[in-house]
Design a protein around this motif. Structure first.
Motif, mmCIF file in Angstrom:
data_model
loop_
_atom_site.group_PDB
_atom_site.id
_atom_site.type_symbol
_atom_site.label_atom_id
_atom_site.label_comp_id
_atom_site.label_asym_id
_atom_site.label_seq_id
_atom_site.Cartn_x
_atom_site.Cartn_y
_atom_site.Cartn_z
ATOM 1 N N LEU A 89 10.903 16.032 -25.641
ATOM 2 C CA LEU A 89 11.965 15.094 -26.021
ATOM 3 C C LEU A 89 11.410 14.048 -26.982
ATOM 4 O O LEU A 89 12.055 13.703 -27.972
ATOM 5 C CB LEU A 89 12.571 14.432 -24.783
ATOM 6 N N HIS A 90 10.211 13.551 -26.699
ATOM 7 C CA HIS A 90 9.572 12.568 -27.580
ATOM 8 C C HIS A 90 9.419 13.144 -28.993
ATOM 9 O O HIS A 90 9.698 12.460 -29.978
ATOM 10 C CB HIS A 90 8.205 12.171 -27.012
ATOM 11 N N ALA A 91 8.998 14.398 -29.083
ATOM 12 C CA ALA A 91 8.816 15.035 -30.390
ATOM 13 C C ALA A 91 10.125 15.111 -31.157
ATOM 14 O O ALA A 91 10.156 14.904 -32.373
ATOM 15 C CB ALA A 91 8.220 16.430 -30.211
ATOM 16 N N SER A 92 11.229 15.347 -30.460
ATOM 17 C CA SER A 92 12.524 15.421 -31.144
ATOM 18 C C SER A 92 13.002 14.047 -31.609
ATOM 19 O O SER A 92 13.747 13.944 -32.581
ATOM 20 C CB SER A 92 13.575 16.092 -30.261
ATOM 21 N N ILE A 93 12.554 12.986 -30.938
ATOM 22 C CA ILE A 93 12.967 11.620 -31.309
ATOM 23 C C ILE A 93 12.020 11.015 -32.335
ATOM 24 O O ILE A 93 12.454 10.441 -33.334
ATOM 25 C CB ILE A 93 13.040 10.726 -30.053
ATOM 26 N N TYR A 94 10.707 11.144 -32.100
ATOM 27 C CA TYR A 94 9.706 10.469 -32.926
ATOM 28 C C TYR A 94 9.014 11.385 -33.938
ATOM 29 O O TYR A 94 8.325 10.902 -34.824
ATOM 30 C CB TYR A 94 8.631 9.820 -32.047
ATOM 31 N N GLY A 95 9.140 12.699 -33.781
ATOM 32 C CA GLY A 95 8.502 13.621 -34.711
ATOM 33 C C GLY A 95 7.029 13.866 -34.430
ATOM 34 O O GLY A 95 6.352 14.493 -35.243
ATOM 35 N N THR A 96 6.519 13.373 -33.322
ATOM 36 C CA THR A 96 5.115 13.594 -32.948
ATOM 37 C C THR A 96 5.051 14.047 -31.493
ATOM 38 O O THR A 96 5.988 13.818 -30.724
ATOM 39 C CB THR A 96 4.269 12.313 -33.088
ATOM 40 N N LYS A 97 3.939 14.672 -31.124
ATOM 41 C CA LYS A 97 3.733 15.125 -29.745
ATOM 42 C C LYS A 97 2.482 14.463 -29.179
ATOM 43 O O LYS A 97 1.405 15.036 -29.226
ATOM 44 C CB LYS A 97 3.569 16.637 -29.688
ATOM 45 N N PRO A 98 2.624 13.258 -28.639
ATOM 46 C CA PRO A 98 1.444 12.626 -28.055
ATOM 47 C C PRO A 98 0.954 13.424 -26.849
ATOM 48 O O PRO A 98 1.758 14.040 -26.133
ATOM 49 C CB PRO A 98 1.935 11.245 -27.629
ATOM 50 N N THR A 99 -0.344 13.424 -26.653
ATOM 51 C CA THR A 99 -0.908 14.172 -25.522
ATOM 52 C C THR A 99 -1.266 13.270 -24.354
ATOM 53 O O THR A 99 -1.504 13.749 -23.262
ATOM 54 C CB THR A 99 -2.164 14.937 -25.958
ATOM 55 N N LYS A 100 -1.276 11.968 -24.560
ATOM 56 C CA LYS A 100 -1.620 11.046 -23.475
ATOM 57 C C LYS A 100 -0.342 10.474 -22.865
ATOM 58 O O LYS A 100 0.394 9.728 -23.508
ATOM 59 C CB LYS A 100 -2.505 9.914 -23.981
ATOM 60 N N TRP A 101 -0.100 10.838 -21.604
ATOM 61 C CA TRP A 101 1.076 10.402 -20.880
ATOM 62 C C TRP A 101 0.663 9.704 -19.607
ATOM 63 O O TRP A 101 -0.333 10.073 -18.987
ATOM 64 C CB TRP A 101 1.970 11.605 -20.537
ATOM 65 N N HIS A 102 1.439 8.717 -19.218
ATOM 66 C CA HIS A 102 1.170 7.973 -17.988
ATOM 67 C C HIS A 102 2.361 8.160 -17.049
ATOM 68 O O HIS A 102 3.503 7.931 -17.447
ATOM 69 C CB HIS A 102 0.994 6.475 -18.281
ATOM 70 N N SER A 103 2.083 8.589 -15.824
ATOM 71 C CA SER A 103 3.119 8.683 -14.806
ATOM 72 C C SER A 103 3.166 7.330 -14.105
ATOM 73 O O SER A 103 2.230 6.945 -13.422
ATOM 74 C CB SER A 103 2.790 9.792 -13.803
ATOM 75 N N ILE A 104 4.266 6.595 -14.273
ATOM 76 C CA ILE A 104 4.305 5.197 -13.821
ATOM 77 C C ILE A 104 5.452 4.887 -12.866
ATOM 78 O O ILE A 104 5.704 3.728 -12.558
ATOM 79 C CB ILE A 104 4.366 4.240 -15.037
ATOM 80 N N TYR A 105 6.128 5.916 -12.368
ATOM 81 C CA TYR A 105 7.306 5.660 -11.550
ATOM 82 C C TYR A 105 6.996 4.888 -10.272
ATOM 83 O O TYR A 105 7.698 3.947 -9.924
ATOM 84 C CB TYR A 105 8.041 6.952 -11.219
ATOM 85 N N ASN A 106 5.960 5.291 -9.551
ATOM 86 C CA ASN A 106 5.648 4.604 -8.290
ATOM 87 C C ASN A 106 5.370 3.118 -8.504
ATOM 88 O O ASN A 106 5.744 2.292 -7.679
ATOM 89 C CB ASN A 106 4.475 5.268 -7.588
ATOM 90 N N GLN A 107 4.739 2.772 -9.603
ATOM 91 C CA GLN A 107 4.436 1.370 -9.888
ATOM 92 C C GLN A 107 5.648 0.598 -10.397
ATOM 93 O O GLN A 107 5.699 -0.619 -10.283
ATOM 94 C CB GLN A 107 3.324 1.243 -10.949
ATOM 95 N N HIS A 108 6.622 1.301 -10.980
ATOM 96 C CA HIS A 108 7.703 0.595 -11.676
ATOM 97 C C HIS A 108 9.114 0.961 -11.238
ATOM 98 O O HIS A 108 10.073 0.586 -11.913
ATOM 99 C CB HIS A 108 7.562 0.799 -13.192
ATOM 100 N N LYS A 109 9.294 1.635 -10.100
ATOM 101 C CA LYS A 109 10.665 1.978 -9.726
ATOM 102 C C LYS A 109 11.489 0.739 -9.386
ATOM 103 O O LYS A 109 12.699 0.755 -9.506
ATOM 104 C CB LYS A 109 10.712 3.017 -8.614
ATOM 105 N N TYR A 110 10.828 -0.355 -8.999
ATOM 106 C CA TYR A 110 11.553 -1.594 -8.707
ATOM 107 C C TYR A 110 11.443 -2.599 -9.848
ATOM 108 O O TYR A 110 11.799 -3.752 -9.695
ATOM 109 C CB TYR A 110 11.056 -2.214 -7.398
ATOM 110 N N THR A 111 10.983 -2.143 -10.995
ATOM 111 C CA THR A 111 10.929 -2.980 -12.187
ATOM 112 C C THR A 111 12.301 -2.927 -12.852
ATOM 113 O O THR A 111 12.914 -1.866 -12.930
ATOM 114 C CB THR A 111 9.858 -2.457 -13.174
ATOM 115 N N SER A 112 12.763 -4.073 -13.318
ATOM 116 C CA SER A 112 14.033 -4.060 -14.046
ATOM 117 C C SER A 112 13.752 -4.147 -15.534
ATOM 118 O O SER A 112 12.767 -4.741 -15.963
ATOM 119 C CB SER A 112 14.934 -5.206 -13.600
#
Length: 160
Positions: free
Chosen positions: A96-119
């Motif tokens: 999805l990122h590649a379709s929006i930004y035109g690049t395919k970054p390889t470094k991804w961070h899974s951050i849901y547990n830290q930020h599910k209560y972040t607004s």
């Protein structure tokens, strides 16, 4: 609204991603310590052994109930900005990122547990919204949330 039962409490815990409580009730139902129609206060009476508590933790780790299938992923788009996505896998977010930004970054961070209560302020809905509420509203995944600024670049923590 109907009478609150152990089963309705289980469904609420799954909905609001209260994993340990959901697996507690699930195992108690499975082992016959509780019945679906029991009063929710009965969950405190369950005589789990240390082995059964370990089983709850293991079920949570394996995500037996599918509570955490959709995760929150982030990837850097500049030294101070991150693009955020809800997706099942980093690969889905990457495509999805590649379709929006035109690049395919390889470094991804899974951050849901830290930020599910972040607004965050969500431009599409023009509201301040918690991540777990936004995730519940999304109908199709992967989903592009938008960009957020990183307050402290050295720590790379997402703050809004």
């Amino acid at each position: 609204m109907g009478r609150k039962t152990v089963y309705t409490l289980l469904l609420e815990m799954i909905k609001y991603e209260q994993n340990f409580g959901a697996y507690w009730i699930y195992l108690a139902l499975k082992k016959g310590y509780l019945q679906k129609e029991d009063d929710p206060s009965r969950i405190y009476e369950v005589p789990f052994t240390d082995e059964e508590i370990a089983e709850i933790r293991e079920m949570n780790q394996r995500d037996v109930l599918g509570i955490n299938r959709i995760k929150l992923y982030a990837t850097s788009v500049s030294p101070t900005q991150y693009a955020l996505y809800f997706a099942q896998t980093p690969y889905d977010a990457q495509m999805l990122h590649a379709s929006i930004y035109g690049t395919k970054p390889t470094k991804w961070h899974s951050i849901y547990n830290q930020h599910k209560y972040t607004s965050i302020y969500h431009k599409e809905t023009d509201e301040e919204i918690y991540m777990f509420v936004l995730k519940e509203r999304v109908k199709e995944f992967p989903y592009y949330i938008g960009e957020v600024a990183v307050e402290n670049v050295e720590e790379k923590s997402l703050v809004n």
